[in-house]
Design an enzyme around this catalytic site. Sequence first.
Site: not given
Lengths: 477, 492
Positions: B76, B151, B175
Amino acid sequence: MSWETVIGLEVHCQINTDTKAFCGCSTEFGAEPNSQTCPVCLGMPGQLPVLNTVAADKSILTGLAIDAHINLESKFDRKNYFYPDLPKGYQITQFTVPIVEGGHIDITSKDGVKKRLGVTRIHMEEDAGKSMHEGLDAVSHIDLNRSGIPLMEIVSEPDMRSADEAIAYLKQLHQVIRFLGVSGADMEKGQFRCDANVSVRRPGEPFGTRTEMKNMNSFRFIKQAIEFEVNRQIELIEDGGEVVQQSRLWDSVKNESRPMRSKEEAHDYRYFPEPDLPPLRVTQEHVDAIRAGMPELPGQLRQRFETDYGLSPYDADVLSQTRETSEWYESLVAAHPADPKRCANWMANELLGRLKEAGKDLASSPVSAQRLAGLLDRVGDNTISGKSAKDILDEMMVSNDDADSIIEAKGLKQVSDTGAIDAIIHEVMQANPNQVAGYRGGKDKLMGFFVGQVMKASRGKANPGMVNQRLAELLKG
Amino acid sequence: MPFSSLSDIQNRLNSGQTTAVEVAQLYLDRILAFNDKLNAFVHLDAADVLAQAEASDAYRAKHGARALEGLPIAVKDIFCTQDGPTRCCSNILEDFHAPYDAHVISQLKEAGAILVGKTNMDEFAMGSSNETSAFGPCCNPWDTDRIPGGSSGGSAAAVAAALTPAALGTDTGGSIRQPAALTGITGLKPTYGRVSRRGIIAFASSLDQAGPMTRNVKDTAMITAAIVGHDAADATSVADAPIIDWLAACEAQDMKGLKIGKPKEYFIDGMDAEVRQTVEDALKKCQDLGAEIIDISLPHTEYAVAAYYVIAPSEASANLSRYDSVRFGHRCDNPEDLLDMYTRSRDEGFGSEVKRRILTGAFTLSSGYYDAYYLKAQKVRTLIQQDFIQAFEQVDVIATPTSPISAFKLGEKTDDPLTMYLSDIYTIAVNLAGLPGLSQPCGFAQNLPVGLQWIGPAWREETIISAASAYEFATDWSTQHPAEFNANGGES
């Protein structure tokens, strides 16, 4: 009707650690701007603080030295505000539960009155960087070497009733801190900075509205600033005005203070617990170990110097001003154990004065305690007179010779031989028959004349005690 | 090959059937072929990936294989890496290159993993749909009109479409787990303090935790084993955490004697009926495998979202203060003065969801409101922790839906932040309590993946990994993948 002054003090004191509070950067003063920084103290993304436990231990030591309570669990909080020299946009501090609470500082006023002044708390926090706005092509520059340096904020109770008491408190605190070795406390380097909260009231009434004088780093300015502020507030109130709660800055050039910001513009710091740092937990055993390593403090030293060495309160005070001074004195006593009072006199009155004149201190003293003891030994055994000894000390300040070799080289050995002194006295009496007659006729004051003449004739080497004694004998006739 | 698990690839590498370079090339081709459809990657340096793979093959030849030797893992955009940009999918970090690797990145490198690019995410991890990204939304491989969750949406989509066999995400309120659920993959949020946060851009420090997103439970265990451990440079990383044999925990094939708690507050009328049925079916399967399903109550669950949306924005409001344009990041043109520089740079750099959270957090911490919001939220947090402690006196693990709904359409909730916030209703309490949580695929609703969430006691990840392994052993949900991405990259 009189006014009473109420003063509370906040001292920011740099804790002398090798590395910063929350990262491994050096804390050395005066390095190239921004050379002592890392991603942590630059507030880079994802970087986390880790507490330097040396800073905590030194805060604990300071707390113990002022008889304070040590919180075995204390907490860190974030104080939020934006400023370019505050990289994270918040300062890590201890807001709700500081490491030290309570405690006191004892002062003695000039007229000898003792007073106990309360300390509310000592908490740890990190320093910000330094902004420089002037003389740089209209561009502001930021040096983050100071960012993250550990500080203790020492907050007093509003116990001081005059600028003099405030200064006495600060000097005493400063001295304790220096003795403990927890801070260089060099005021010129900003290692010991003071905010003063000042208000006035009629005696017996509740506290008046206070103003805060910010960031002062000289005892003289602090005193001036407090006195100025007290007068300003009294005049304001007597003229029918009201004191507004505000922060003020002292202008040491104009000798006046001016407001920084009023309460209306005051920051809301939005304190909240620092989630990156768990509560700081220390054990009672750890606190006890720190206590066991506590050095003797100035008050204890003064007491011991008076009792053990028979020093006057004045000498005891002078020789306990700093840890360095007291240690130097005690090594002198160790080398010249015969007379600790002689050691005190010579160190306090002769050596320190000469060092000051030469722009030196004990650490850079050309005369070591051993060498000074060598000189005092010769004073003690009457080899030389006190007068000669002072000359020899002057000589020792600029040469590496010890006292004995200077005495030898300059022939300063005191004459204590009765025969030799009597011979000089006879010469002087023969040369001054009228004075001899006058003395014998009752003019006792002439004794001084004869002593002077004999000493002069001996070129200062005659033992003054013996000269007095022999003169009294021989002048009788 | 593309939809192979990490451990399958590892077997083929170990047996010499393939090389790290071949594996890397295969996934690079797929990224090139499919990323336009998904927008899962926001940065990729193919030459660097191949160089890492070559180095890995050379290492293997000389010294033998390390734990993750030659295995591609995408991360990420929240993980700081020395190589390439780290932007947290925010314009405020438009040109930011970190001069350091996050601790977990160093650990992956030391384990021999090949780091493949940076994946899309909600800006500063603030979102549940990946729609707040400054690089545009990411799409769900099962239906590209839909969100992948957030997310960590880019990591989830990349794994689900086999643009990478595995990825790292972070989980502050769900997330990792929620996007894993919505894309039909497996994801683990370890116990808070298990994985170092150093070098991971902070959203809410007391909640953030990194974890793997993979095709199956074993792959999750393999990566977790590599990234756990005490880091002296993160004071919240726990030094004496119980050590777990991660791979041994994956060997469970049944649930005999396992007591599974089924909290009534997680099976409610407001949730999607098909999702509910799918999860109920999964629990029946667990019963078949020998587990005992015990109805439990976590009475403070309904306050979790409210407490979270006070605590997380409060911490975020301070964490994001460092993006002030002074030392790095976006600075506005020609600032008039300091205040103008701050306000304009931050206004231009942050997106609207991030601004909303900063404002919320600044408000809940402000003088006069602190007690009513922040302090009260912390008290709720303590009550939620106690709920779980009490529940774990009765049961070994807790099973719930990961998300109350399946993946929704892009844009469907962007104007309604409250509804958006409720999509994390089942994951948030786990972060507030600091517990480990795992989501694994357990079926479909509206032809979209549904996630089963396992919650374990603190430091007892092996309990949920074993339960998930047994469930996975008895079902085939984790081997399913979106047909649209079947073709090999090189052929499409």
